[in-house]
Design an enzyme around this catalytic site. Structure first.
Site, PDB file in Angstrom:
ATOM      1  N   PRO A  52      86.436  50.485  61.923  1.00  0.00           N
ATOM      2  CA  PRO A  52      85.246  49.872  61.314  1.00  0.00           C
ATOM      3  C   PRO A  52      84.287  50.984  60.894  1.00  0.00           C
ATOM      4  O   PRO A  52      84.181  52.011  61.578  1.00  0.00           O
ATOM      5  CB  PRO A  52      84.641  49.033  62.449  1.00  0.00           C
ATOM      6  CG  PRO A  52      85.645  49.057  63.558  1.00  0.00           C
ATOM      7  CD  PRO A  52      86.469  50.283  63.379  1.00  0.00           C
ATOM      8  N   THR A  53      83.586  50.781  59.785  1.00  0.00           N
ATOM      9  CA  THR A  53      82.605  51.782  59.353  1.00  0.00           C
ATOM     10  C   THR A  53      81.449  51.084  58.656  1.00  0.00           C
ATOM     11  O   THR A  53      81.597  49.969  58.159  1.00  0.00           O
ATOM     12  CB  THR A  53      83.255  52.838  58.439  1.00  0.00           C
ATOM     13  OG1 THR A  53      82.324  53.895  58.181  1.00  0.00           O
ATOM     14  CG2 THR A  53      83.709  52.229  57.115  1.00  0.00           C
ATOM     15  N   TYR A  54      80.310  51.745  58.642  1.00  0.00           N
ATOM     16  CA  TYR A  54      79.127  51.173  58.005  1.00  0.00           C
ATOM     17  C   TYR A  54      78.304  52.309  57.407  1.00  0.00           C
ATOM     18  O   TYR A  54      78.435  53.482  57.799  1.00  0.00           O
ATOM     19  CB  TYR A  54      78.286  50.374  59.007  1.00  0.00           C
ATOM     20  CG  TYR A  54      77.686  51.218  60.112  1.00  0.00           C
ATOM     21  CD1 TYR A  54      76.370  51.687  60.031  1.00  0.00           C
ATOM     22  CD2 TYR A  54      78.443  51.563  61.239  1.00  0.00           C
ATOM     23  CE1 TYR A  54      75.828  52.474  61.038  1.00  0.00           C
ATOM     24  CE2 TYR A  54      77.900  52.337  62.243  1.00  0.00           C
ATOM     25  CZ  TYR A  54      76.600  52.792  62.142  1.00  0.00           C
ATOM     26  OH  TYR A  54      76.070  53.576  63.132  1.00  0.00           O
ATOM     27  N   ARG A  58      87.126  44.609  62.999  1.00  0.00           N
ATOM     28  CA  ARG A  58      88.421  44.719  63.690  1.00  0.00           C
ATOM     29  C   ARG A  58      89.221  43.425  63.542  1.00  0.00           C
ATOM     30  O   ARG A  58      90.452  43.450  63.381  1.00  0.00           O
ATOM     31  CB  ARG A  58      88.198  45.034  65.174  1.00  0.00           C
ATOM     32  CG  ARG A  58      87.543  46.387  65.415  1.00  0.00           C
ATOM     33  CD  ARG A  58      87.399  46.694  66.899  1.00  0.00           C
ATOM     34  NE  ARG A  58      86.582  47.889  67.092  1.00  0.00           N
ATOM     35  CZ  ARG A  58      85.300  47.886  67.435  1.00  0.00           C
ATOM     36  NH1 ARG A  58      84.677  46.728  67.673  1.00  0.00           N
ATOM     37  NH2 ARG A  58      84.634  49.012  67.575  1.00  0.00           N
ATOM     38  N   ASP A 110      84.989  55.681  63.890  1.00  0.00           N
ATOM     39  CA  ASP A 110      84.828  56.900  63.096  1.00  0.00           C
ATOM     40  C   ASP A 110      83.874  57.912  63.721  1.00  0.00           C
ATOM     41  O   ASP A 110      83.669  58.994  63.162  1.00  0.00           O
ATOM     42  CB  ASP A 110      84.376  56.569  61.664  1.00  0.00           C
ATOM     43  CG  ASP A 110      83.047  55.830  61.606  1.00  0.00           C
ATOM     44  OD1 ASP A 110      82.449  55.584  62.673  1.00  0.00           O
ATOM     45  OD2 ASP A 110      82.602  55.484  60.497  1.00  0.00           O
ATOM     46  N   ASP A 111      83.279  57.590  64.876  1.00  0.00           N
ATOM     47  CA  ASP A 111      82.352  58.531  65.502  1.00  0.00           C
ATOM     48  C   ASP A 111      82.929  59.164  66.763  1.00  0.00           C
ATOM     49  O   ASP A 111      82.193  59.672  67.609  1.00  0.00           O
ATOM     50  CB  ASP A 111      81.017  57.850  65.819  1.00  0.00           C
ATOM     51  CG  ASP A 111      81.183  56.614  66.696  1.00  0.00           C
ATOM     52  OD1 ASP A 111      82.324  56.269  67.040  1.00  0.00           O
ATOM     53  OD2 ASP A 111      80.160  55.990  67.041  1.00  0.00           O
ATOM     54  N   GLU A 145      86.095  44.396  75.010  1.00  0.00           N
ATOM     55  CA  GLU A 145      87.439  44.901  75.298  1.00  0.00           C
ATOM     56  C   GLU A 145      88.122  44.084  76.389  1.00  0.00           C
ATOM     57  O   GLU A 145      89.290  43.706  76.262  1.00  0.00           O
ATOM     58  CB  GLU A 145      87.366  46.372  75.733  1.00  0.00           C
ATOM     59  CG  GLU A 145      86.804  47.308  74.684  1.00  0.00           C
ATOM     60  CD  GLU A 145      85.299  47.473  74.763  1.00  0.00           C
ATOM     61  OE1 GLU A 145      84.775  48.456  74.209  1.00  0.00           O
ATOM     62  OE2 GLU A 145      84.637  46.612  75.389  1.00  0.00           O
ATOM     63  N   HIS A 157      83.724  60.338  72.924  1.00  0.00           N
ATOM     64  CA  HIS A 157      82.643  59.803  72.105  1.00  0.00           C
ATOM     65  C   HIS A 157      81.723  60.969  71.719  1.00  0.00           C
ATOM     66  O   HIS A 157      80.969  61.474  72.547  1.00  0.00           O
ATOM     67  CB  HIS A 157      81.840  58.747  72.879  1.00  0.00           C
ATOM     68  CG  HIS A 157      82.469  57.390  72.861  1.00  0.00           C
ATOM     69  ND1 HIS A 157      82.605  56.643  71.717  1.00  0.00           N
ATOM     70  CD2 HIS A 157      83.013  56.646  73.850  1.00  0.00           C
ATOM     71  CE1 HIS A 157      83.193  55.498  72.002  1.00  0.00           C
ATOM     72  NE2 HIS A 157      83.461  55.480  73.289  1.00  0.00           N
ATOM     73  N   THR A 158      81.795  61.382  70.483  1.00  0.00           N
ATOM     74  CA  THR A 158      80.988  62.530  70.022  1.00  0.00           C
ATOM     75  C   THR A 158      80.255  62.171  68.744  1.00  0.00           C
ATOM     76  O   THR A 158      80.289  62.908  67.764  1.00  0.00           O
ATOM     77  CB  THR A 158      81.871  63.756  69.781  1.00  0.00           C
ATOM     78  OG1 THR A 158      82.977  63.384  68.928  1.00  0.00           O
ATOM     79  CG2 THR A 158      82.415  64.313  71.080  1.00  0.00           C
ATOM     80  N   ARG A 159      79.618  61.034  68.705  1.00  0.00           N
ATOM     81  CA  ARG A 159      78.955  60.575  67.483  1.00  0.00           C
ATOM     82  C   ARG A 159      77.912  61.582  67.029  1.00  0.00           C
ATOM     83  O   ARG A 159      77.204  62.200  67.826  1.00  0.00           O
ATOM     84  CB  ARG A 159      78.307  59.207  67.702  1.00  0.00           C
ATOM     85  CG  ARG A 159      77.268  59.162  68.786  1.00  0.00           C
ATOM     86  CD  ARG A 159      76.638  57.775  68.868  1.00  0.00           C
ATOM     87  NE  ARG A 159      77.613  56.743  69.175  1.00  0.00           N
ATOM     88  CZ  ARG A 159      77.946  56.386  70.406  1.00  0.00           C
ATOM     89  NH1 ARG A 159      77.392  56.992  71.442  1.00  0.00           N
ATOM     90  NH2 ARG A 159      78.829  55.437  70.612  1.00  0.00           N
TER      91      ARG A 159
END
Length: 313
Positions: A84-86, A153, A179-180, A267, A294-296
């Site tokens: 998913p992306t925004y 999703r 994507d993050d 989840e 998680h490295t946004r």
């Protein structure tokens, strides 16, 4: 005394000649057509040859950047990475970083779903340039949900069910890859042969260095090593599991729930509808290795109105 001075002068001359000798040697090695020129190498013919050489080098570089996916193999199960992306300032940067990881993964199909009423030109161009096998979808979820990306999703799951049949021999695995995050290439090798649901630790999540599952001597998951919402039946992050394509196809009514779900429980509710705890397959050396984080990216401080608004970042 004069002999010493003469030797010093000869030494200086030799030292001056060395750089020019190396420079000529470099041009002869890398631009042989220029080395064979007669007369002034800066003439029109020499400049033309140099231009053609640089253009050819640039062409090779471009091909190396955008045509990197490994050859497709009929013997490997396909990994369907659902992302998913925004829109936000760092969207292109994070999708670019992620695509450069996926370019090294064999038999990967990237399903990118935008949270938007229409597909954006930026994401379309980015996906086309990667050379990856991809599907570009979009759906806008107007409601405020406790789990961002659930609607996207679900659309990707619908696309898979619309395009594959449970009766077909579709060897594959589904991974919800936001994507993050940052992904080790080892992770994709670990998940590829998932029978039902495979699991592993996730770094920098839930206010701890990593969250993981607990595995007993028989290689079975029996509990969870987390701080947040410890009572969840499947206390796992979205990046911490992969699901067999066949399992998803065999249970066509299972989706992420969009209503009445507390934060952080998407989840566990999803997995409860698919399997039992005993079905989990611990990966990453019995869940002792962290292969995803998680490295946004932090939203950069920007001066409003500065710079050309038509330049895409």
């Amino acid at each position: 005394m004069w002999r010493v001075l003469k030797i010093k002068r000869i030494s200086k001359i030799l030292l001056l000649m060395v750089p020019f000798t190396l420079l000529l040697s470099y041009h002869r090695t890398n631009i042989p057509l220029l080395a064979s020129q007669q007369g002034n190498i800066f003439g029109s013919r020499g400049i033309s040859t140099l231009r053609n050489f640089l253009q050819s080098r640039n062409k090779v570089y471009t091909e190396q950047v955008y045509v990197r996916p490994p050859p497709w193999s009929d013997s490997l199960p396909t990994i369907y990475a659902i992302t998913p992306t925004y829109y936000r300032f760092v969207q292109k940067a994070e999708l670019t970083r992620m695509s450069h990881t996926l370019l090294h993964v064999a038999n990967l199909h990237w399903i990118v779903v935008e949270d938007s009423d229409r597909k954006s030109a930026m994401v379309s161009r980015l996906l086309e340039k990667t050379g990856l096998n991809y599907t570009h979808l979009n759906v806008h979820v107007a409601e405020k949900l406790n789990s961002k990306g659930s609607g996207q999703r679900n659309l990707a799951l619908k696309w898979l069910r619309d395009n594959f049949s449970v009766n077909d021999s579709n060897a594959g695995v589904i991974y919800f890859a936001d994507d993050d995050n940052t992904y080790s290439l080892e992770l994709f090798d670990e998940m590829r042969y998932t029978k039902k649901v495979s699991v592993w630790p996730v770094g920098f999540v839930g206010a701890v260095r990593f969250e993981s599952c607990k595995v007993n001597a028989s290689g079975k998951v029996y509990a969870w090593d987390v701080k947040y919402a410890q009572g969840r039946p499947f206390a796992i992050d979205m990046a911490g599991f992969a699901v067999s394509l066949q399992l998803i196809l065999s249970k066509p009514d299972v989706y992420f729930r969009l209503h009445g779900i507390p934060s952080g429980h998407q989840e566990t509710k999803f997995l409860e509808d698919l399997i039992t705890l005993n079905d989990l397959e611990p990966k990453a050396d019995n869940c002792t290795e962290v292969l995803v984080w998680h490295t946004r990216a932090q939203a950069p401080p920007l001066y409003r109105g500065y710079g050309d608004p038509y330049i895409e970042t």
